[in-house]
Scaffold this motif. Structure first.
Motif, PDB file in Angstrom:
ATOM      1  N   SER A   7       0.855  -1.184   0.000  1.00 21.94           N
ATOM      2  CA  SER A   7       0.000   0.000   0.000  1.00 21.94           C
ATOM      3  C   SER A   7       0.888   1.230   0.000  1.00 21.94           C
ATOM      4  N   GLY A   8       0.300   2.379  -0.289  1.00 24.86           N
ATOM      5  CA  GLY A   8       1.041   3.629  -0.205  1.00 24.86           C
ATOM      6  C   GLY A   8       1.431   4.224  -1.532  1.00 24.86           C
ATOM      7  N   GLY A   9       1.125   3.570  -2.625  1.00 27.41           N
ATOM      8  CA  GLY A   9       1.457   4.135  -3.928  1.00 27.41           C
ATOM      9  C   GLY A   9       0.495   5.244  -4.303  1.00 27.41           C
ATOM     10  N   GLY A  10       0.720   5.817  -5.472  1.00 23.70           N
ATOM     11  CA  GLY A  10      -0.151   6.872  -5.949  1.00 23.70           C
ATOM     12  C   GLY A  10       0.616   7.860  -6.799  1.00 23.70           C
ATOM     13  N   LEU A  11       0.034   9.035  -6.976  1.00 27.60           N
ATOM     14  CA  LEU A  11       0.640  10.098  -7.781  1.00 27.60           C
ATOM     15  C   LEU A  11       1.409  11.032  -6.863  1.00 27.60           C
ATOM     16  N   VAL A  12       2.676  11.270  -7.186  1.00 29.83           N
ATOM     17  CA  VAL A  12       3.554  12.091  -6.370  1.00 29.83           C
ATOM     18  C   VAL A  12       4.259  13.091  -7.276  1.00 29.83           C
ATOM     19  N   PRO A  88      10.727  11.412 -12.142  1.00 28.76           N
ATOM     20  CA  PRO A  88       9.865  10.640 -13.056  1.00 28.76           C
ATOM     21  C   PRO A  88      10.418   9.257 -13.397  1.00 28.76           C
ATOM     22  N   GLU A  89      11.753   9.083 -13.329  1.00 30.92           N
ATOM     23  CA  GLU A  89      12.343   7.777 -13.619  1.00 30.92           C
ATOM     24  C   GLU A  89      12.003   6.739 -12.549  1.00 30.92           C
ATOM     25  N   ASP A  90      11.476   7.183 -11.428  1.00 32.24           N
ATOM     26  CA  ASP A  90      11.047   6.254 -10.370  1.00 32.24           C
ATOM     27  C   ASP A  90       9.630   5.727 -10.604  1.00 32.24           C
ATOM     28  N   THR A  91       8.966   6.208 -11.621  1.00 33.97           N
ATOM     29  CA  THR A  91       7.623   5.735 -11.934  1.00 33.97           C
ATOM     30  C   THR A  91       7.650   4.256 -12.299  1.00 33.97           C
ATOM     31  N   ALA A  92       6.867   3.467 -11.566  1.00 35.96           N
ATOM     32  CA  ALA A  92       6.870   2.013 -11.765  1.00 35.96           C
ATOM     33  C   ALA A  92       5.825   1.384 -10.858  1.00 35.96           C
ATOM     34  N   VAL A  93       5.571   0.108 -11.079  1.00 37.61           N
ATOM     35  CA  VAL A  93       4.841  -0.691 -10.099  1.00 37.61           C
ATOM     36  C   VAL A  93       5.875  -1.254  -9.133  1.00 37.61           C
ATOM     37  N   GLY A 115       1.689  -5.693  -6.004  1.00 34.08           N
ATOM     38  CA  GLY A 115       2.264  -4.477  -6.565  1.00 34.08           C
ATOM     39  C   GLY A 115       1.417  -3.251  -6.283  1.00 34.08           C
ATOM     40  N   THR A 116       2.081  -2.110  -6.200  1.00 34.62           N
ATOM     41  CA  THR A 116       1.403  -0.835  -6.034  1.00 34.62           C
ATOM     42  C   THR A 116       2.039   0.180  -6.991  1.00 34.62           C
ATOM     43  N   GLN A 117       1.208   0.938  -7.692  1.00 30.05           N
ATOM     44  CA  GLN A 117       1.696   1.879  -8.702  1.00 30.05           C
ATOM     45  C   GLN A 117       2.187   3.155  -8.036  1.00 30.05           C
ATOM     46  N   VAL A 118       3.370   3.589  -8.418  1.00 26.03           N
ATOM     47  CA  VAL A 118       3.890   4.895  -8.027  1.00 26.03           C
ATOM     48  C   VAL A 118       4.140   5.679  -9.314  1.00 26.03           C
ATOM     49  N   THR A 119       3.511   6.828  -9.432  1.00 25.47           N
ATOM     50  CA  THR A 119       3.672   7.676 -10.600  1.00 25.47           C
ATOM     51  C   THR A 119       4.200   9.027 -10.141  1.00 25.47           C
ATOM     52  N   VAL A 120       5.349   9.421 -10.689  1.00 22.38           N
ATOM     53  CA  VAL A 120       5.969  10.681 -10.310  1.00 22.38           C
ATOM     54  C   VAL A 120       5.789  11.670 -11.459  1.00 22.38           C
ATOM     55  N   SER A 121       5.122  12.756 -11.165  1.00 21.04           N
ATOM     56  CA  SER A 121       4.835  13.762 -12.192  1.00 21.04           C
ATOM     57  C   SER A 121       5.818  14.919 -12.104  1.00 21.04           C
TER      58      SER A 121
END
Length: 122
Positions: A7-12, A88-93, A115-121
């Motif tokens: 848990s804890g992923g999301g848009l950052v 942004p290069e850290d964006t991944a599951v 898996g949890t998605q982390v998306t870095v904008s």
């Protein structure tokens, strides 16, 4: 084997932080080494960080050194990944894993979370 739930992923936003958690079921978690891996679109799943069963030793991929911190609380059967200075290069599951041997190799781990998605904008 244990069951793992991330848990804890999301848009950052870039430059910000996020903390991932991995909750384990089963009493054997404290006997097992733990690790985090990640998989970006179109890429192989890659090692991020690992921790021994006691938490006394850790290791990191070069991309994570100085920015990410892996830790665990065996009393709560939970493992964490604190991620700072995200880009942004850290964006991944991101996947957590557990296994009998402390290693950076995927095949040393026989229990995996979904898996949890982390998306870095930017």
């Amino acid at each position: 084997q244990v069951q793992l739930v991330e848990s804890g992923g999301g848009l950052v936003q870039a430059g910000h932080s996020a903390r991932l958690s991995c909750a384990a079921s089963g009493r054997t978690f404290s006997w097992l080494a733990g690790a985090w891996f990640r998989q970006a679109p179109g890429k192989e799943r890659e090692f991020v960080a690992a921790i021994t069963s006691s938490g006394n030793s850790v290791q990191y991929a070069d991309s994570a050194k100085g920015r990410f911190t892996i830790s665990r609380d065996n009393g709560l059967s939970t493992m964490y990944l604190q991620m700072n200075s995200l880009n942004p290069e850290d964006t991944a599951v991101y996947y957590c894993a557990a296994g009998p041997k402390y290693s950076s190799a995927r095949n040393m781990y026989n229990s995996w979370g979904q898996g949890t998605q982390v998306t870095v904008s930017t």
